[in-house]
Design a protein around this motif. Structure first.
Motif, PDB file in Angstrom:
ATOM      1  N   HIS A  85       0.807  -1.338  -0.057  1.00 17.87           N
ATOM      2  CA  HIS A  85      -0.148   0.056   0.081  1.00 17.87           C
ATOM      3  C   HIS A  85       0.948   1.153  -0.080  1.00 17.87           C
ATOM      4  O   HIS A  85       2.039   1.213   0.125  1.00 17.87           O
ATOM      5  CB  HIS A  85      -0.837   0.020   1.108  1.00 17.87           C
ATOM      6  CG  HIS A  85      -0.257  -0.179   2.474  1.00 17.87           C
ATOM      7  ND1 HIS A  85      -0.926   0.338   3.786  1.00 17.87           N
ATOM      8  CD2 HIS A  85       0.857  -0.815   3.113  1.00 17.87           C
ATOM      9  CE1 HIS A  85      -0.177   0.140   4.736  1.00 17.87           C
ATOM     10  NE2 HIS A  85       0.924  -0.423   4.326  1.00 17.87           N
ATOM     11  N   SER A  86       0.153   2.416  -0.158  1.00 20.18           N
ATOM     12  CA  SER A  86       1.007   3.607  -0.193  1.00 20.18           C
ATOM     13  C   SER A  86       0.138   4.944   0.036  1.00 20.18           C
ATOM     14  O   SER A  86      -1.207   4.803   0.057  1.00 20.18           O
ATOM     15  CB  SER A  86       1.433   4.007  -1.733  1.00 20.18           C
ATOM     16  OG  SER A  86       0.447   4.213  -2.799  1.00 20.18           O
ATOM     17  N   LEU A  87       0.771   5.830   0.289  1.00 21.32           N
ATOM     18  CA  LEU A  87      -0.034   7.222   0.869  1.00 21.32           C
ATOM     19  C   LEU A  87       0.893   8.231   0.297  1.00 21.32           C
ATOM     20  O   LEU A  87       2.124   8.304   0.345  1.00 21.32           O
ATOM     21  CB  LEU A  87       0.029   7.229   2.436  1.00 21.32           C
ATOM     22  CG  LEU A  87      -0.486   8.479   2.858  1.00 21.32           C
ATOM     23  CD1 LEU A  87      -1.937   8.579   2.657  1.00 21.32           C
ATOM     24  CD2 LEU A  87      -0.152   8.556   4.499  1.00 21.32           C
ATOM     25  N   TYR A 110      -4.526   7.243  -0.837  1.00 24.18           N
ATOM     26  CA  TYR A 110      -4.197   5.991  -0.245  1.00 24.18           C
ATOM     27  C   TYR A 110      -4.658   4.886  -1.274  1.00 24.18           C
ATOM     28  O   TYR A 110      -5.746   5.059  -1.744  1.00 24.18           O
ATOM     29  CB  TYR A 110      -4.913   5.950   0.967  1.00 24.18           C
ATOM     30  CG  TYR A 110      -4.490   4.406   1.447  1.00 24.18           C
ATOM     31  CD1 TYR A 110      -3.400   4.290   2.384  1.00 24.18           C
ATOM     32  CD2 TYR A 110      -5.688   3.520   1.385  1.00 24.18           C
ATOM     33  CE1 TYR A 110      -3.074   2.909   2.766  1.00 24.18           C
ATOM     34  CE2 TYR A 110      -5.341   2.235   1.995  1.00 24.18           C
ATOM     35  CZ  TYR A 110      -4.163   1.724   2.461  1.00 24.18           C
ATOM     36  OH  TYR A 110      -4.017   0.520   2.819  1.00 24.18           O
ATOM     37  N   GLN A 148      -8.720   2.455  -3.661  1.00 24.05           N
ATOM     38  CA  GLN A 148      -8.093   3.645  -3.162  1.00 24.05           C
ATOM     39  C   GLN A 148      -9.009   4.552  -2.744  1.00 24.05           C
ATOM     40  O   GLN A 148     -10.338   4.281  -2.811  1.00 24.05           O
ATOM     41  CB  GLN A 148      -7.535   4.317  -4.447  1.00 24.05           C
ATOM     42  CG  GLN A 148      -8.187   5.026  -5.321  1.00 24.05           C
ATOM     43  CD  GLN A 148      -7.464   5.787  -6.437  1.00 24.05           C
ATOM     44  OE1 GLN A 148      -6.402   5.746  -6.561  1.00 24.05           O
ATOM     45  NE2 GLN A 148      -8.148   6.382  -7.339  1.00 24.05           N
ATOM     46  N   TYR A 207      -9.353   8.933  -2.062  1.00 25.70           N
ATOM     47  CA  TYR A 207      -8.569  10.305  -2.184  1.00 25.70           C
ATOM     48  C   TYR A 207      -9.630  11.568  -1.817  1.00 25.70           C
ATOM     49  O   TYR A 207     -10.552  11.469  -1.678  1.00 25.70           O
ATOM     50  CB  TYR A 207      -8.299  10.487  -3.737  1.00 25.70           C
ATOM     51  CG  TYR A 207      -9.431  10.762  -4.520  1.00 25.70           C
ATOM     52  CD1 TYR A 207      -9.676  12.217  -4.884  1.00 25.70           C
ATOM     53  CD2 TYR A 207     -10.043   9.529  -5.266  1.00 25.70           C
ATOM     54  CE1 TYR A 207     -10.779  12.199  -5.585  1.00 25.70           C
ATOM     55  CE2 TYR A 207     -11.123  10.092  -5.959  1.00 25.70           C
ATOM     56  CZ  TYR A 207     -11.672  11.413  -6.414  1.00 25.70           C
ATOM     57  OH  TYR A 207     -12.696  11.534  -6.932  1.00 25.70           O
TER      58      TYR A 207
END
Length: 401
Positions: A285-287, A309, A324, A326
């Motif tokens: 995962h990413s932010l 995210y 995701q 946003y």
């Protein structure tokens, strides 16, 4: 003999994820089909319209090894949209889709120097933020804002071991397909460059500077010059955790040749930061967060803050959920026009927007993948009929030849 040669090629092509040959090109071809339910195709606050859209398409990735060091690559993604309830949208303004990663690129290696020439073409339709302009009359939520975006340029990297010097020049053309949006036709010339330093095996620092000139074909929006400069960093903290970021001071110089009544000269900090984490071998995962100045429709710029995210989960060999969420906050620098009654109206929009999207891919076989996606968007605007809710459900099918 022909069958034997073809069989040998097929075995080689599959080893490279490519499935057919045309001259010296090796290609990977896939066909796609999407069925989309959209409950607000006109992004309207009042009287939204729903439709079911059929979108067949193809993706084609190819490469040609010109020499041991020089490679020509072609990536194409193109599709067709058929509106079942509103067939009047099946026009040149709406029916075509060209993916943003569609490009032709030629890469040359000369000792420690890498040179890439490229041309990237996209076609999209997005009426969510666009203003239409009939003469001097402003309209919102148009359905036919189709435009081609073409970016042609050259990038150069000079690798000096612990230091990489990079530079690039590009020209971007925005070409609308409807006369309602001829005022958005523009040409942007950009220069970028700077050094990157390999401080450690897992840490890269650098400085990036840019300069650009933006020119509109019509005297509605203002032409401009701009520049920016600032540091960047990439840190691979561990095998599973990485950080990246850049920040710059950007300044615009707009002339007063346009008719939008926006005399602002925006400046300030722009940049982006992201953290990516691989939780396990199957979940990542990413932010990310960003602030940018984007050219407005009937304003000099739109200042946008965003937070996103996203995650991907390879649950098993067949099932892969993803999603995701946003949030973004936008503010126009100014601008005005006239309504249908001839009264002046502000086109300076302040808005917030958030959305979520979840989906799942199911691999039926080595060649066939199905997908199901749901997306929700809510925009709240200070301008009349510019707020909206939207729900989309997409059923997809992909066949890799």
């Amino acid at each position: 003999m022909f069958a034997l040669v073809w069989l040998c090629f097929i075995q080689y092509a599959h080893a490279q994820n490519e499935n057919f040959k045309l001259g010296g090109f090796l290609f990977d071809l896939a066909a796609t089909l999407e069925v989309i339910y959209d409950d607000n195709i006109n992004y309207a606050e009042y009287n939204p319209r729903w439709d079911i859209i059929i979108q067949p398409g193809i993706s084609l990735n190819g490469r040609y090894q010109v020499s041991e060091l020089n490679t020509l690559s072609v990536n194409v993604g193109i599709g067709y949209s058929k509106y079942l309830r509103t067939p009047e949208l099946d026009s040149i303004n709406n029916f075509l889709n060209i993916n943003p990663d569609t490009e032709i690129a030629f890469t040359i290696f000369i000792d420690d120097v890498t040179i890439e020439f490229y041309d990237r073409l996209a076609y999209s339709v997005d009426a969510s933020d666009a203003f239409g302009l009939n003469g001097a009359v402003v309209s919102s939520n148009p359905l036919d804002y189709g435009r081609f975006t073409n970016i042609a340029g050259v990038d150069v990297d000079w690798d000096l071991n612990d230091i990489v010097l990079f530079a690039g020049f590009s020209r971007m053309d925005i070409i609308p397909t409807s006369s309602t949006f001829d005022y958005t036709r523009r040409h942007d010339y950009s220069l970028v460059g700077g050094p990157r330093f390999l401080v450690a095996d897992n840490l890269t620092l650098g400085v990036t500077a840019t300069g650009s000139r933006n020119i509109y074909d019509e005297n509605v929006n203002n032409n401009s010059w701009s520049w920016s400069a600032g540091p960047m960093a990439i840190w691979q903290a561990s095998e599973n955790l990485s950080f990246s970021g850049n920040i710059a001071y950007q300044e615009f110089y707009f002339d007063d040749t346009g008719s939008i009544n926006d005399s602002s000269q925006p400046s300030g900090l722009v940049g982006a930061a992201a953290v990516s984490h691989r939780w396990s071998s199957v979940f990542e995962h990413s932010l990310s967060a960003a602030h940018s100045f984007n050219f407005g429709y009937l304003s000099n710029v739109d200042s946008v803050f965003s937070l996103t995210y996203a995650f991907n989960w390879r649950m098993n060999s067949k099932i892969s959920p993803r999603g995701q969420a946003y949030w973004e906050l936008g503010s126009d620098s100014g601008g005005s026009g006239f309504n249908a009654l001839g009264f002046p109206v502000s086109t300076a929009e302040n808005y917030s927007r958030y959305g979520i999207g979840v989906g799942i891919d199911y691999r039926l076989s080595t060649k066939i993948t199905t997908s199901l996606d749901y997306a929700f968007t809510h925009k709240k605007s200070n301008l009349f009929n510019r707020s909206y809710y939207q729900n989309q459900v997409t059923l997809g099918l992909r066949y890799d030849f």
